[in-house]
Write a protein that holds these residues in place. Structure first.
Motif, short mmCIF file in Angstrom:
data_model
loop_
_atom_site.label_atom_id
_atom_site.label_comp_id
_atom_site.label_asym_id
_atom_site.label_seq_id
_atom_site.Cartn_x
_atom_site.Cartn_y
_atom_site.Cartn_z
N LYS A 113 0.83 -1.20 0.00
CA LYS A 113 0.00 0.00 0.00
C LYS A 113 0.87 1.25 0.00
O LYS A 113 0.63 2.20 -0.76
N GLY A 114 1.90 1.25 0.84
CA GLY A 114 2.75 2.42 0.95
C GLY A 114 3.56 2.71 -0.30
O GLY A 114 3.89 3.86 -0.59
N TRP A 115 3.91 1.67 -1.05
CA TRP A 115 4.76 1.82 -2.23
C TRP A 115 3.99 1.53 -3.53
O TRP A 115 4.60 1.32 -4.56
N TYR A 116 2.68 1.54 -3.44
CA TYR A 116 1.86 1.08 -4.57
C TYR A 116 2.15 1.83 -5.87
O TYR A 116 2.15 1.24 -6.95
N ALA A 117 2.41 3.11 -5.80
CA ALA A 117 2.66 3.89 -7.01
C ALA A 117 3.83 3.33 -7.81
O ALA A 117 3.88 3.47 -9.04
N GLU A 130 -7.32 -3.33 -1.27
CA GLU A 130 -6.96 -4.56 -0.57
C GLU A 130 -7.50 -5.82 -1.24
O GLU A 130 -6.99 -6.92 -1.01
N ASP A 131 -8.51 -5.68 -2.09
CA ASP A 131 -9.10 -6.83 -2.78
C ASP A 131 -8.47 -7.05 -4.16
O ASP A 131 -8.85 -8.00 -4.86
N PHE A 132 -7.53 -6.21 -4.53
CA PHE A 132 -6.91 -6.30 -5.85
C PHE A 132 -5.54 -6.97 -5.74
O PHE A 132 -4.75 -6.63 -4.86
N HIS A 133 -5.26 -7.92 -6.62
CA HIS A 133 -3.94 -8.56 -6.65
C HIS A 133 -2.95 -7.65 -7.38
O HIS A 133 -3.05 -7.45 -8.59
N VAL A 134 -2.01 -7.09 -6.64
CA VAL A 134 -1.03 -6.18 -7.23
C VAL A 134 -0.12 -6.92 -8.21
O VAL A 134 0.25 -6.40 -9.26
#
Length: 304
Positions: A113-117, A130-134
């Protein structure tokens, strides 16, 4: 020509002060290990020297293959988020997590979440869900497809293994095939070395055969990893020919330790489908820990 820099195992320091509650977990073993071993050889100024040299060479993109933190405390994750903002824009830096980024239950979610960009695929939601597979994610830059995979999972004390599962394997195959059909040079990023015997049993990647089958079925031109803190080249089989699997030393490792000093890979990618050219220049911290020098040059021709 597309130029891709590769670093790994940042272990951004120094280790912050942690509460008793934060240490009442697997973190206590990592805390002790840091103070007995790692802190003597992992230096922030080493990382600064490496990053300054990369910036001077001005690559088109930077790949970071995991272990950005040490114990995955909230303050560490926040500090890395700020560090990432300093080194480059999210569209120019791609990150996958390592075992230290998922050190304890809940840490994986906080770090992604913190580094998602910096881990967001081109067609992924604009914000973390939270429901998405990164993972796996796909980013296309010029004629290069960057595919990020994750092996990061929380493990018991004294274990540092990773996991590559069936869902991720299926989706990675689909991304690789689509990128191949589009005539792109395919780079796969993963933290644990996807090679049997490349590391000790308690640090291994579970799903090595599954990953090998993924590369064999989907095809790729280059696999990048970290985890071992070693400069290595392995190979995986694919229908079009062998695929180089390249590891790199920790970007924070000072000279004089039992592991190689810090460094980075610089890949120059040219050519086109069926006749790609790949030049790897490996740069390494000198014996005094004050400069970065060219240590090795290797030319690969993926698929031949």
């Amino acid at each position: 020509m597309f130029r891709l820099a590769h670093i790994s195992d940042i272990h951004l320091g120094p280790l912050p002060a942690l509460t008793i509650l934060e240490l009442a977990s697997k973190r206590i073993t990592g805390f002790v290990n840091w103070h007995r071993n790692r802190r003597r050889h992992l230096f922030a100024n080493t990382l600064d020297i490496v990053m300054n040299d990369i910036e001077r060479r001005d690559p088109d993109h930077l790949a970071i293959t995991g272990d950005l933190v040490n114990l995955a405390a909230r303050i560490e994750i926040d500090t890395v988020a700020k560090w990432l903002e300093e080194i480059g824009r999210p569209e120019n830096v791609s990150v996958v997590p390592g075992n230290h980024d998922a050190y304890v239950p809940g840490a994986y979610e906080r770090s992604t979440k913190g580094w998602y960009a910096y881990m967001r695929g081109d067609n992924a939601p604009s914000g973390w869900d939270e429901d998405f597979h990164v993972f796996p994610y796909l980013r296309v830059r010029d004629n290069v497809a960057i595919i990020g995979c994750s092996t990061a999972v929380a493990t018991p004390p004294f274990a540092a293994s990773g996991y590559f599962g069936r869902r991720q394997a299926r989706e990675t195959v689909n991304l690789l095939r689509a990128a191949g059909e589009a005539g792109l040079f395919r780079v796969v990023m993963i933290h644990h070395p996807p090679i049997d015997g490349a590391t000790s049993f308690h640090k291994r990647m579970i799903g090595i055969r599954r990953f090998a089958a993924t590369i064999s079925s989907g095809g790729a031109e280059l696999v990048l990893h970290g985890h071992t803190h070693l400069n290595t080249v392995y190979w995986l089989k694919a229908a079009a020919g062998p695929v180089p699997v390249v590891g790199i030393a920790s970007a924070s490792q000072g000279p004089g330790g039992h592991k190689p000093p810090a460094g980075y890979n610089m890949f120059s990618i040219s050519g086109g489908p069926g006749h790609w050219n790949l030049l790897r220049e490996r740069y390494e911290l000198d014996q005094y820990g004050t400069d970065v020098l060219l240590a090795e040059t290797t030319r690969f021709q993926p698929g031949e």
